[in-house]
Design an enzyme around this catalytic site. Structure first.
Site, mmCIF file in Angstrom:
data_model
loop_
_atom_site.group_PDB
_atom_site.id
_atom_site.type_symbol
_atom_site.label_atom_id
_atom_site.label_comp_id
_atom_site.label_asym_id
_atom_site.label_seq_id
_atom_site.Cartn_x
_atom_site.Cartn_y
_atom_site.Cartn_z
ATOM 1 N N HIS A 182 0.857 -1.193 0.000
ATOM 2 C CA HIS A 182 0.000 0.000 0.000
ATOM 3 C C HIS A 182 0.892 1.242 0.000
ATOM 4 C CE1 HIS A 182 -1.822 3.043 2.902
ATOM 5 N NE2 HIS A 182 -2.637 3.109 1.867
ATOM 6 N N HIS A 233 1.268 10.920 -1.083
ATOM 7 C CA HIS A 233 0.342 10.152 -0.253
ATOM 8 C C HIS A 233 -0.686 11.150 0.261
ATOM 9 C CE1 HIS A 233 -0.356 7.394 3.520
ATOM 10 N NE2 HIS A 233 -1.466 7.677 2.864
#
Length: 495
Positions: A182, A233
């Site tokens: 992830h 992110h």
């Protein structure tokens, strides 16, 4: 505390316990009486192989707590406990007889008389490679010992750098249990809530990861000649020392595939970051500057492994520009994972079925997250994936899919105890233990034959945080190990 040991054979070969030996643990004062993989010491899990084996198959110098090659047992018993593939056997063999500082050694025999041995418990909560007692064995095995449950799980060892080479070209990617990460490139110095990985994508790929989750921000979306994509992110850059570029990370991925042409990598790409860029602009940047060569698979269907070997399979989490909707005879471009339901425990969209519950606001919610992950493992396990020429008519195969995506990631920006590294320290070992002991692969079970199991026993794509931390790849090994039933089918040994 002593108890009978339970053994689970998660390999595609029958194995028989032939010899049981007992030893006093060396350096007993420094040897943990429960050793092994324990849920009670999750955050201290470190990976160092117990059984260091030389090229000739002989043990090298023992580490603390490891038996030397000249150690003498105080008890020895010949047995004949045969375990078929995917069998769980609750033995009457006690883990200890004299006291807690004791090592139980089990010798296994495979078909053809080849033998291996393993010691339990191990001095650390790490996996251990079974020591071959036969020169040039046909198989190698890895064991994980769950100390709390007196449970030993056996996997077939594989070279994580090129594990896909074991499978037929006809295998759909949706049939494979595949480790993923992830926010894959978030391994740099960054805000603790931003960093999700211990090591860079290059190291991840070399250790078995085959799904990369990438978030990008177009730098000059209004300029069709500019290909700049920053790695991000959410709204944050992934590094506090300057922007990191998609192009540089992609070069590492392409270099890995050139060196390992048997492998395929699924790359999920999503637009995040600040600014006013659109999904449609990102789509055209990807089409015009990146995913426009034979190194990419951009058809809107799940490929077979043969079609995808040596390639990057594009999974798009962005909407298409109108110019791309007509691609591939009007079916679009890339695998469609555009818009699954936010914070979902289970949702099917396009080419994927997803568990992505990520709002863990406090530590009490971690158990809920673990349960949702395990529930999705069982959904994936029940799937029977069509393999042309193996389970379906090769001239008229059933379409493969969807891809099962299981996100182990979760966080809460405002609570330090639920930042990615803290959650992974609890969740990754708990998931590893579940896969070893409880994941449904259709075995006979501890208490004898159960209901007939029809699925392939896989886990889908498992998207993890912080794998490889301090060299710990055990979760990745377990995920790859869940491909054994597919291997058994493809090798023609299914029964």
């Amino acid at each position: 505390m002593s108890g009978p040991i339970t053994i689970r054979n998660l390999t595609a070969q029958p194995l028989t316990v032939k010899l049981i030996e007992r030893y006093e643990a060396p350096n007993a004062a420094n040897f943990p009486p429960h050793g092994g993989f324990s849920i009670s010491n999750l955050t201290s899990k470190a990976t160092t192989l117990l059984s260091n084996v030389t090229s000739t198959g002989s043990p090298s110098q023992p580490s603390p707590g490891q038996l030397s090659d000249k150690a003498e047992s105080f008890a020895k018993q010949d047995v004949d406990l045969r375990m078929e593939p995917f069998t769980t056997y609750k033995t009457d063999v006690q883990t200890t007889e004299r006291g807690p500082n004791e090592i139980l050694r089990l010798t296994f025999e495979g078909e053809g008389g080849q033998r291996w041995r393993v010691d339990t418990p191990s001095p650390s909560p790490a996996s251990q490679k079974l020591v071959p007692l036969t020169p040039e064995p046909q198989h190698d095995y890895t064991a994980i010992y769950l100390a709390d449950a007196h449970f030993l799980a056996l996997f077939e060892s594989t070279n994580l750098q090129c594990w896909m080479k074991e499978f037929k070209d006809e295998t759909p990617l949706s049939a494979l249990s595949m480790p993923g990460t992830h926010n894959s490139p978030t391994c740099h110095v960054a805000l603790p809530s931003v960093r999700c990985q211990a090591v860079p994508p290059k190291d991840q790929l070399e250790n078995g990861v085959r799904f990369l989750d990438i978030r990008v921000q177009p730098v000059k979306p209004e300029d069709p000649n500019d290909d700049s994509l920053n790695l991000v992110h959410g709204v944050f850059p992934i590094s506090l020392t300057g922007p990191r570029k998609f192009r540089g990370m992609l070069e590492d991925v392409e270099s890995f595939l050139q060196a390992n042409p048997s492998e395929a990598i699924i790359m999920s790409i999503k637009r995040e970051g600040t600014g006013d860029a659109t999904d449609q602009q990102l789509a055209m940047i990807m089409k015009d500057h990146y995913a426009n060569s034979d190194r990419w698979w951009t058809q809107p269907r799940i490929p077979t492994l043969g079609e995808a070997r040596g390639k990057i399979v594009l999974m798009r989490r962005f909407a298409l520009d109108d110019r791309l909707k007509g691609e591939n005879d009007g079916h679009g471009w890339g695998l469609n994972a555009e818009n699954w339901r936010d914070n979902t425990p289970d949702d099917t969209y396009g080419d994927v079925r997803v568990q992505d519950f990520y709002q863990v606001t406090d530590t009490e919610n971690i158990d809920k997250k673990i349960q949702l992950c395990c529930d999705h493992f069982e959904r994936a396990a029940a799937v029977v994936c069509p393999i042309p020429g193996v389970t379906t008519d090769s001239t008229d195969p059933v379409p493969a899919g969807p891809l099962y995506l299981n996100f182990l990631s979760a966080s809460n920006f405002f609570n330090v105890q639920t930042w990615p590294d803290r959650i992974a320290a609890k969740l990754n070992p708990a998931v590893t233990a579940f896969l070893c002991e409880k994941h449904e692969v259709g075995d006979k079970g501890i208490d004898g034959p159960g209901q007939e199991f029809q699925g392939d026993g896989g886990v889908g794509i498992v998207v993890c945080d912080w794998v490889g931390n301090n060299g710990d790849w055990d979760l990745v090994r377990c995920i790859v190990g869940m491909n054994s039933r597919i291997l058994l089918k493809e090798r023609g040994s299914w029964r």
